[in-house]
Design a protein around this motif. Sequence first.
Motif, PDB file in Angstrom:
ATOM      1  N   UNK A  29       1.001  -1.163   0.050  1.00  0.00           N
ATOM      2  CA  UNK A  29       0.139  -0.442   0.021  1.00  0.00           C
ATOM      3  C   UNK A  29       0.809   1.166  -0.091  1.00  0.00           C
ATOM      4  N   UNK A  30       1.748   0.599   0.659  1.00  0.00           N
ATOM      5  CA  UNK A  30       2.691   2.316   0.581  1.00  0.00           C
ATOM      6  C   UNK A  30       3.371   2.363  -0.884  1.00  0.00           C
ATOM      7  N   UNK A  31       4.275   1.786  -1.001  1.00  0.00           N
ATOM      8  CA  UNK A  31       4.266   1.596  -2.101  1.00  0.00           C
ATOM      9  C   UNK A  31       3.647   2.626  -4.013  1.00  0.00           C
ATOM     10  N   UNK A  32       2.735   1.626  -3.454  1.00  0.00           N
ATOM     11  CA  UNK A  32       1.290   2.613  -4.678  1.00  0.00           C
ATOM     12  C   UNK A  32       0.390   3.703  -3.831  1.00  0.00           C
ATOM     13  N   UNK A  33       1.262   4.093  -3.235  1.00  0.00           N
ATOM     14  CA  UNK A  33       0.541   5.777  -2.854  1.00  0.00           C
ATOM     15  C   UNK A  33       1.810   6.250  -2.376  1.00  0.00           C
ATOM     16  N   UNK A  34       2.658   5.976  -2.490  1.00  0.00           N
ATOM     17  CA  UNK A  34       4.182   7.289  -2.989  1.00  0.00           C
ATOM     18  C   UNK A  34       4.236   6.608  -4.749  1.00  0.00           C
ATOM     19  N   UNK A  39       4.411  10.579  -8.902  1.00  0.00           N
ATOM     20  CA  UNK A  39       4.239  10.523 -10.709  1.00  0.00           C
ATOM     21  C   UNK A  39       4.683  12.433 -11.296  1.00  0.00           C
ATOM     22  N   UNK A  40       4.663  12.802 -11.852  1.00  0.00           N
ATOM     23  CA  UNK A  40       4.621  14.053 -12.399  1.00  0.00           C
ATOM     24  C   UNK A  40       3.023  14.006 -12.789  1.00  0.00           C
TER      25      UNK A  40
END
Length: 87
Positions: A29-34, A39-40
């Motif tokens: 979840x953290x990596x997906x949200x990050x 993302x530009x």
Amino acid sequence: MRTTITLDADVEKLIRREERAGRIFKDVVNSAIRRSLTMPVEKPAEYRAEFPNFELSLRAGVTIPNANALADALEDEALLARMALGR
């Protein structure tokens, strides 16, 4: 930070798939949200409609000053044709 969120069914399936691959729920979840939030942001391309341009003076002697007269004449002609058909 601890919080409670409600995941859509499709998102839950994606997370569960990652868990089956050996990843930890919190890390997925953290990596997906990050990734999503860093993302530009791309601006959508500005849409410009293009329309054909016709030079009226090149068509059957129609110029801007007499365009209304031609439109009136064509409308009268169509009206007379409809009247002849009894409509």
